[in-house]
Motif scaffolding. Structure first.
Motif, PDB file in Angstrom:
ATOM      1  N   UNK A   1       0.852  -1.194   0.000  1.00 49.58           N
ATOM      2  CA  UNK A   1       0.000   0.000   0.000  1.00 49.58           C
ATOM      3  C   UNK A   1       0.880   1.234   0.000  1.00 49.58           C
ATOM      4  N   UNK A   2       0.369   2.331  -0.578  1.00 47.85           N
ATOM      5  CA  UNK A   2       1.142   3.574  -0.640  1.00 47.85           C
ATOM      6  C   UNK A   2       0.214   4.762  -0.800  1.00 47.85           C
TER       7      UNK A   2
ATOM      8  N   UNK B   1       2.669  11.094  -9.212  1.00 49.46           N
ATOM      9  CA  UNK B   1       3.127   9.720  -9.119  1.00 49.46           C
ATOM     10  C   UNK B   1       4.189   9.486  -8.069  1.00 49.46           C
ATOM     11  N   UNK B   2       4.490  10.491  -7.268  1.00 53.02           N
ATOM     12  CA  UNK B   2       5.486  10.324  -6.210  1.00 53.02           C
ATOM     13  C   UNK B   2       4.869   9.585  -5.023  1.00 53.02           C
ATOM     14  N   UNK B   3       5.622   8.651  -4.479  1.00 47.22           N
ATOM     15  CA  UNK B   3       5.162   7.891  -3.316  1.00 47.22           C
ATOM     16  C   UNK B   3       5.516   8.668  -2.060  1.00 47.22           C
ATOM     17  N   UNK B   4       4.497   9.026  -1.293  1.00 46.49           N
ATOM     18  CA  UNK B   4       4.710   9.783  -0.057  1.00 46.49           C
ATOM     19  C   UNK B   4       4.999   8.859   1.124  1.00 46.49           C
ATOM     20  N   UNK B   5       4.285   7.763   1.174  1.00 52.12           N
ATOM     21  CA  UNK B   5       4.489   6.771   2.231  1.00 52.12           C
ATOM     22  C   UNK B   5       4.118   5.412   1.645  1.00 52.12           C
ATOM     23  N   UNK B   6       4.772   4.356   2.123  1.00 48.28           N
ATOM     24  CA  UNK B   6       4.439   3.019   1.625  1.00 48.28           C
ATOM     25  C   UNK B   6       4.812   1.968   2.658  1.00 48.28           C
ATOM     26  N   UNK B   7       4.226   0.802   2.522  1.00 47.10           N
ATOM     27  CA  UNK B   7       4.526  -0.331   3.393  1.00 47.10           C
ATOM     28  C   UNK B   7       4.111  -1.614   2.704  1.00 47.10           C
ATOM     29  N   UNK B   8       4.728  -2.713   3.092  1.00 46.65           N
ATOM     30  CA  UNK B   8       4.372  -4.035   2.558  1.00 46.65           C
ATOM     31  C   UNK B   8       4.362  -5.036   3.702  1.00 46.65           C
ATOM     32  N   UNK B   9       3.712  -6.151   3.473  1.00 48.11           N
ATOM     33  CA  UNK B   9       3.774  -7.276   4.396  1.00 48.11           C
ATOM     34  C   UNK B   9       3.366  -8.532   3.641  1.00 48.11           C
ATOM     35  N   UNK B  10       3.794  -9.702   4.125  1.00 55.05           N
ATOM     36  CA  UNK B  10       3.442 -10.955   3.453  1.00 55.05           C
ATOM     37  C   UNK B  10       1.928 -11.185   3.466  1.00 55.05           C
ATOM     38  N   UNK B  11       1.438 -11.833   2.431  1.00 54.84           N
ATOM     39  CA  UNK B  11       0.026 -12.201   2.383  1.00 54.84           C
ATOM     40  C   UNK B  11      -0.196 -13.466   3.210  1.00 54.84           C
ATOM     41  N   UNK B  12      -1.010 -13.394   4.255  1.00 56.24           N
ATOM     42  CA  UNK B  12      -1.259 -14.605   5.053  1.00 56.24           C
ATOM     43  C   UNK B  12      -2.210 -15.546   4.323  1.00 56.24           C
ATOM     44  N   UNK B  13      -2.209 -16.799   4.698  1.00 54.17           N
ATOM     45  CA  UNK B  13      -3.112 -17.762   4.071  1.00 54.17           C
ATOM     46  C   UNK B  13      -4.553 -17.534   4.509  1.00 54.17           C
ATOM     47  N   UNK B  14      -4.727 -17.064   5.727  1.00 54.40           N
ATOM     48  CA  UNK B  14      -6.065 -16.749   6.226  1.00 54.40           C
ATOM     49  C   UNK B  14      -6.037 -15.349   6.835  1.00 54.40           C
ATOM     50  N   UNK B  15      -7.214 -14.810   7.137  1.00 55.90           N
ATOM     51  CA  UNK B  15      -7.320 -13.478   7.741  1.00 55.90           C
ATOM     52  C   UNK B  15      -6.602 -12.413   6.919  1.00 55.90           C
ATOM     53  N   UNK B  16      -6.798 -12.490   5.599  1.00 53.67           N
ATOM     54  CA  UNK B  16      -6.134 -11.528   4.705  1.00 53.67           C
ATOM     55  C   UNK B  16      -6.652 -10.115   4.951  1.00 53.67           C
ATOM     56  N   UNK B  17      -7.958  -9.984   5.170  1.00 52.18           N
ATOM     57  CA  UNK B  17      -8.517  -8.654   5.361  1.00 52.18           C
ATOM     58  C   UNK B  17      -7.991  -8.011   6.634  1.00 52.18           C
ATOM     59  N   UNK B  18      -7.753  -8.794   7.661  1.00 48.98           N
ATOM     60  CA  UNK B  18      -7.187  -8.245   8.885  1.00 48.98           C
ATOM     61  C   UNK B  18      -5.784  -7.703   8.632  1.00 48.98           C
TER      62      UNK B  18
ATOM     63  N   UNK C   1      -1.221   1.477   8.857  1.00 50.01           N
ATOM     64  CA  UNK C   1       0.199   1.827   8.932  1.00 50.01           C
ATOM     65  C   UNK C   1       0.558   2.922   7.929  1.00 50.01           C
ATOM     66  N   UNK C   2      -0.011   2.837   6.731  1.00 49.70           N
ATOM     67  CA  UNK C   2       0.335   3.794   5.679  1.00 49.70           C
ATOM     68  C   UNK C   2      -0.359   5.141   5.879  1.00 49.70           C
ATOM     69  N   UNK C   3      -1.570   5.117   6.398  1.00 47.86           N
ATOM     70  CA  UNK C   3      -2.364   6.353   6.444  1.00 47.86           C
ATOM     71  C   UNK C   3      -2.277   7.107   7.770  1.00 47.86           C
ATOM     72  N   UNK C   4      -1.862   6.462   8.855  1.00 48.09           N
ATOM     73  CA  UNK C   4      -1.843   7.127  10.145  1.00 48.09           C
ATOM     74  C   UNK C   4      -0.922   8.350  10.114  1.00 48.09           C
ATOM     75  N   UNK C   5      -1.441   9.486  10.563  1.00 49.86           N
ATOM     76  CA  UNK C   5      -0.688  10.741  10.635  1.00 49.86           C
ATOM     77  C   UNK C   5      -0.209  11.242   9.270  1.00 49.86           C
TER      78      UNK C   5
END
Length: 377
Positions: free
Chosen positions: A16-17, A23-40, A48-52
């Protein structure tokens, strides 16, 4: 500062970014896709990306498919916990923002058109060659998504109606010949073992194709005696002639007797028999590895020529893990297209490697969000 929230959802990674209008990225983050609870996991990533940070105006999502744009649902093949999952509505409820959805390969094409190798093209085909093969069309700056959002599934265009049965259920699909795993599979079946030189195939890779005979652009594979999907009694066939290839111990395409067992036999190998190893061995001149790329790129060329003839694309941008093979992929692809294409406007199509790489998906999702925000009443 104005920005949008871009989200890229794949089977192995969530990204997410916050992206501004340039087209400049202001903030970004990644994490592995879990097998379950993807929406969580996605909820936590968005927080994480949008806070503050600056408040986004809209959300664009690129997600692996298939999907249904009318319903806003997704059913990614590599994410079994999401079947008919209402992704668009879930994200919209979470963020309170206008949210728009498209396929991940469509976002790749949009990203390359906006910020990458496809800038300025009036008619762009973006192709992702990886575990599978996907695509997206951008015509006059607008993505072509189709009624349900599944336009661009170029990996499942048939280049040989008598060819191998694809995992999708179709026959002769480009993906069956040109995806990373399928090129490695074919090479292994024909005697390739990573890091161990193989013998010379029946025909040398790179030789001109036979004169046209009215057969499909990509020669049928495994179609002699034994049926459309079976092999002839003699074993594997040559990629273009259909003639049996000698696979006896010590023969042209096998390890010498007493050598290491190949990956298909279940024996030990020094490393995985994957597309990365195949590309390395092809670059080193291994004839079977080279033949696998010749076979795969001929299927890609047939698809590109067909799409170009039907839509008149002017630029093709290719990304995905297999594109990292560089000239091992692009060299035979250019040669095959030169042989297959006939009409002047088809022959004029330009093929370019991706310049954004893994960033293309997020760039395309951001472009999708900006388009939605700009054109909304």
């Amino acid at each position: 500062m104005n920005c949008v929230l871009a989200i890229d959802i794949g089977g192995t990674k969530l990204a997410a970014a916050l992206v501004d209008e340039a087209g400049s990225v202001l903030r970004s983050a990644t994490r592995p896709t879990p097998r379950t609870e993807v929406m969580a996991a996605l909820t936590a990533l968005i927080a994480e990306v949008t806070v503050d940070g600056p408040p986004p105006l809209a959300v664009g999502i690129g997600c692996a498919g298939p999907l249904d744009l009318a319903e806003g649902t997704v059913s990614p093949v590599n994410m079994p916990s999401w079947r008919g999952f209402p992704l668009r509505d879930e994200v919209q409820a979470l963020t309170g923002l206008p949210t728009v959805l498209a396929g991940d390969a469509q976002c790749f094409a949009l990203g390359e058109h906006w910020l990458g190798a496809g800038q300025g093209s009036r008619a762009l085909l973006g192709i992702v060659v990886s575990t599978g093969i996907g695509g997206g069309l951008v015509i006059d700056g607008a993505p072509i998504l189709g009624p349900t959002g599944n336009a661009g599934h170029v990996g499942h265009m048939s280049v040989d109606p008598y060819g191998e049965r694809c995992e999708c259920g179709g026959r002769g699909c480009v993906e069956r010949y040109a995806s990373g795993p399928n090129m490695a599979r074919w090479a292994t079946e024909n005697g390739w073992t990573p890091g161990r030189p193989t013998g010379t195939p029946t025909e040398k890779p790179g030789e001109p194709a036979d004169e046209p005979t009215g057969e499909p652009a990509v020669a049928p594979v495994d179609t002699p005696a034994g049926g459309p999907t079976g092999q002839p009694p003699g074993g594997p066939t040559d990629t273009r002639t259909g003639r049996p290839v000698d696979t006896r111990a010590g023969g042209p395409t096998r390890e010498p007797a007493g050598g290491a067992m190949d990956a298909a036999s279940g024996g030990p190998t020094a490393e995985p028999a994957d597309a990365r190893a195949l590309a390395r061995d092809a670059a080193a001149g291994d004839p079977v590895a080279l033949a696998a790329f010749e076979r795969g790129t001929r299927a890609l060329a047939g698809m590109i020529a067909s799409v170009t003839a039907g839509v008149e694309v002017t630029t093709v941008v290719i990304g995905g893990g297999v594109s990292a093979a560089g000239k091992v992929l692009f060299g035979p692809l250019e040669r095959a297209l030169d042989d297959i294409a006939g009409l002047p406007f088809v022959r004029a199509v330009r093929i370019q490697p991706s310049t954004l790489g893994v960033r293309a998906g997020l760039a395309g999702a951001a472009s999708l969000a900006w388009r939605h925000h700009t054109h909304s009443p």
